[in-house]
Design a protein around this motif. Structure first.
Motif, PDB file in Angstrom:
ATOM      1  N   LYS A  44       0.838  -1.202   0.000  1.00 40.79           N
ATOM      2  CA  LYS A  44       0.000   0.000   0.000  1.00 40.79           C
ATOM      3  C   LYS A  44       0.873   1.252   0.000  1.00 40.79           C
ATOM      4  O   LYS A  44       0.636   2.207  -0.752  1.00 40.79           O
ATOM      5  CB  LYS A  44      -0.896  -0.024   1.238  1.00 40.79           C
ATOM      6  N   LEU A  66       1.188   4.337  -2.769  1.00 37.00           N
ATOM      7  CA  LEU A  66       0.891   5.713  -2.363  1.00 37.00           C
ATOM      8  C   LEU A  66       2.082   6.649  -2.572  1.00 37.00           C
ATOM      9  O   LEU A  66       1.914   7.804  -2.954  1.00 37.00           O
ATOM     10  CB  LEU A  66       0.474   5.742  -0.890  1.00 37.00           C
ATOM     11  N   HIS A 126      -2.651  -1.778   6.654  1.00 41.45           N
ATOM     12  CA  HIS A 126      -2.782  -1.135   5.342  1.00 41.45           C
ATOM     13  C   HIS A 126      -3.957  -0.155   5.340  1.00 41.45           C
ATOM     14  O   HIS A 126      -3.937   0.852   4.629  1.00 41.45           O
ATOM     15  CB  HIS A 126      -2.926  -2.188   4.238  1.00 41.45           C
ATOM     16  N   LYS A 127      -4.986  -0.425   6.152  1.00 40.50           N
ATOM     17  CA  LYS A 127      -6.105   0.518   6.236  1.00 40.50           C
ATOM     18  C   LYS A 127      -5.666   1.824   6.898  1.00 40.50           C
ATOM     19  O   LYS A 127      -6.061   2.908   6.473  1.00 40.50           O
ATOM     20  CB  LYS A 127      -7.260  -0.115   7.011  1.00 40.50           C
ATOM     21  N   ALA A 144      -3.816   3.890   4.444  1.00 36.13           N
ATOM     22  CA  ALA A 144      -4.709   4.596   3.508  1.00 36.13           C
ATOM     23  C   ALA A 144      -5.283   5.848   4.162  1.00 36.13           C
ATOM     24  O   ALA A 144      -5.372   6.913   3.539  1.00 36.13           O
ATOM     25  CB  ALA A 144      -5.835   3.661   3.068  1.00 36.13           C
ATOM     26  N   ARG A 174      -4.682   9.975   3.115  1.00 43.95           N
ATOM     27  CA  ARG A 174      -5.703  11.001   2.925  1.00 43.95           C
ATOM     28  C   ARG A 174      -5.408  12.226   3.778  1.00 43.95           C
ATOM     29  O   ARG A 174      -5.686  13.355   3.379  1.00 43.95           O
ATOM     30  CB  ARG A 174      -7.086  10.437   3.252  1.00 43.95           C
ATOM     31  N   SER A 195     -11.685   7.225  -3.407  1.00 46.12           N
ATOM     32  CA  SER A 195     -11.012   6.391  -2.411  1.00 46.12           C
ATOM     33  C   SER A 195     -10.422   5.133  -3.051  1.00 46.12           C
ATOM     34  O   SER A 195      -9.343   4.673  -2.661  1.00 46.12           O
ATOM     35  CB  SER A 195     -11.994   6.007  -1.299  1.00 46.12           C
ATOM     36  N   MET A 206      -7.070   5.808  -5.208  1.00 45.46           N
ATOM     37  CA  MET A 206      -5.797   5.892  -4.498  1.00 45.46           C
ATOM     38  C   MET A 206      -5.067   4.550  -4.474  1.00 45.46           C
ATOM     39  O   MET A 206      -3.859   4.502  -4.248  1.00 45.46           O
ATOM     40  CB  MET A 206      -6.037   6.374  -3.064  1.00 45.46           C
ATOM     41  N   GLU A 207      -5.811   3.444  -4.704  1.00 39.22           N
ATOM     42  CA  GLU A 207      -5.181   2.127  -4.727  1.00 39.22           C
ATOM     43  C   GLU A 207      -4.377   1.901  -6.002  1.00 39.22           C
ATOM     44  O   GLU A 207      -3.505   1.032  -6.054  1.00 39.22           O
ATOM     45  CB  GLU A 207      -6.265   1.031  -4.628  1.00 39.22           C
TER      46      GLU A 207
END
Length: 552
Positions: free
Chosen positions: A223, A227, A256-257, A260, A264, A448, A451-452
């Motif tokens: 992730k 990013l 990984h959450k 993310a 943001r 959202s 972004m992946e």
């Protein structure tokens, strides 16, 4: 705050330079080898370029630690100077004496030339290192080239190493700098870290800070790489903030959450409109109670789009007339029979019925079509075609927030779930959804989810003033400075100063820096592409937009 929680003796991901945290990847070692080659060669120019945050200055620090004992080094850290100021800086760095308050280029050059001859006679070499060289003006670059003219039968007496962002490469391709470009004996473009190198980079910094257990699981690493794109500075920002988030949530590792969520926060929350509201408040001091009638008046004195031909310098610039471009709606795209014309998806992918090799050219065609032009890639290069239409390309790395501010359709470099990279043209962006043309299909995707798949790389078209030929640093004069004076006078509702010799300093420079600061830009006082795009957004010149009027 989180050091004790994780057992760290120091913050491992501080963006401040610290020699003990130095991590030299294979790419950095290659870059260093090129610079060392430049030091050992017989003169000329050595060029090291790379995106912001890739580690150019780190490589340069390593170079300084390996400078041969027989070398004299002049290090220029702030190249936003005139030719006279640069020569004075070189003299100061090398200990060359010159008359106080001297403004004669000849005096400086004579002193430097004599120093180079004396140093060579002693068996020593002189090296000039310039950081952030993309900020040098054409005049200053030409003056540097002239300094390298002094030579013996076998070698030049001054070696120049220039470090800069990718714009420096583009600048050196300009016709007026071809003589300098021909003297570049070694060049290297520093790419971001690979995912494997990033793992080593993170492990190294954590180990130096006192922790060897993994704080970033494999899923988080993947992730993070998507990013950050492997840019060390972005890695540091994201990891530092993520560790703080893990501490607050009392987590032993960074999920990984959480990464993310961190992204943001760092790059800007796409669903928040607060930034735009703050920007509007900051601009109240300029716009005041500017009525719609005043905006119409501004439109009568904005730039005239055209070819990149600059008028003769030092001549008064008559108010330019606006050529209002029609905002061209994107033509309907023919969808494949198996898919609807517009579909909402979670994962973007290149259409299977079109060869991937056509991805970039089709993205260019769509981007030009949005601007009202039909681009035929088999007839002309995209860059040449853009110049022919009075447009320029801007290649950057940023966030959805920065794209919103620039407010231009853009080509994004995406990666599908199989790791395959392709190009898609972003044609619309609101709070939650992004609209893309991918090949011959139109798709929408939640921001959202985007972004992946997006590394942050984008390319957009923008329209410069007709007098624009390159970035203009402080204290310069000429048509672009006069153009800027007219535009800021309109925005601030004051009378323009009709001075043909006006320079970018004093009150005008202060106003430009205030504008840049109000737009969230670096207040460097340079009239460059980003600043011009932001100015254009306030000057009633129509152009294709990403956001709806209520959002832009």
């Amino acid at each position: 705050m989180y050091k004790d929680y994780f057992g760290l003796k120091d913050k491992p991901f501080s963006i401040a330079p610290d020699p003990q945290y130095l991590y030299m990847s294979e790419r950095h070692r290659e870059a260093l080898a090129h610079l060392i080659y430049g030091l050992q060669s017989d003169g000329g120019f050595v060029l090291l370029t790379g995106e912001v945050g890739t580690g150019k200055t780190t490589v340069c620090r390593c170079l300084l630690e390996q400078v041969p004992e027989d070398a004299e080094i002049a290090f220029v850290l702030n190249p936003k100077v005139t030719a006279v100021e640069l020569l004075a800086t070189i003299c100061d760095e090398l200990g060359i004496r010159y008359p106080q308050d001297n403004q004669s280029i000849k005096v400086f050059v004579d002193g430097i030339n004599q120093y180079l001859l004396d140093t060579h006679a002693k068996g020593r070499k002189t090296v000039l290192i310039i950081d952030e060289a993309q900020n040098l003006s054409v005049d200053v670059l030409e003056q540097i080239r002239l300094l390298t003219n002094l030579e013996t039968n076998t070698q030049k007496l001054l070696q120049v190493i220039m470090l800069g962002q990718p714009e420096l490469k583009a600048m050196l391709e300009r016709p007026e700098l071809r003589q300098l470009a021909q003297r570049i004996t070694a060049r290297y473009h520093l790419e971001p870290l690979s995912q494997q190198e990033m793992v080593g980079y993170i492990s190294h910094r954590l180990k130096v800070a006192g922790v060897e257990r993994p704080l970033f699981p494999a899923a988080t690493i993947r992730k993070l790489y998507r990013l950050s794109g492997g840019v060390p500075r972005l890695i540091n920002l994201l990891c530092d903030r993520a560790l703080l988030g893990a501490y607050v949530k009392e987590q032993n590792t960074v999920s990984h959450k959480l990464m993310a969520i961190t992204a943001r926060e760092v790059f800007g929350d796409p669903s928040a409109d607060g930034h735009q509201q703050k920007s509007a408040l900051r601009w109240n001091w300029i716009l005041g109670s500017l009525a719609l009638a005043s905006v119409a008046a501004v439109a009568a004195t904005t730039w005239n789009p055209g070819q990149d031909t600059a008028p003769a310098p030092r001549q008064p610039m008559a108010p330019a007339q606006v050529v209002e471009q029609t905002v061209v709606e994107l033509p309907a795209v023919t969808a494949s029979p198996a898919q609807p014309e517009t579909s909402e998806v979670d994962v973007l992918a290149w259409p299977s019925h079109i060869p991937l090799t056509q991805s970039q050219q089709m993205a260019y065609q769509t981007l030009f079509r949005v601007w009202g032009h039909d681009f035929a890639p088999e007839q002309m290069l995209a860059g040449d075609y853009a110049l022919q239409q009075g447009l320029r390309f801007l290649n950057k790395r940023g966030s959805l927030g920065s794209l919103r501010q620039l407010n231009r359709p853009a080509i994004l470099t995406l990666q599908d779930q199989h790791g395959q990279r392709f190009f898609a043209t972003l044609t619309g962006l609101n709070a939650d959804v992004a609209t893309f043309v991918i090949g011959d299909q139109i798709h929408t995707v939640a921001t959202s989810d985007l972004m992946e798949q997006w590394y942050g790389e984008f390319t957009l078209l923008w329209q410069p003033p007709s007098a624009y030929s390159g970035a203009v640093p402080p204290d310069e004069e000429g048509p672009m400075v006069l153009w800027l004076e007219q535009q800021l006078a309109h925005l601030m509702q004051r009378e323009p100063r009709p001075d043909a010799t006006l320079r970018l300093n004093g009150l005008l420079l202060d106003e430009l820096q205030q504008f840049q600061q109000s737009e969230g830009l670096a207040a460097d006082g340079i009239i460059g592409p980003i600043t011009l795009i932001h100015l254009n957004n306030h000057l009633a010149v129509q152009h294709p937009q990403l956001t709806a009027p209520t959002e832009g």
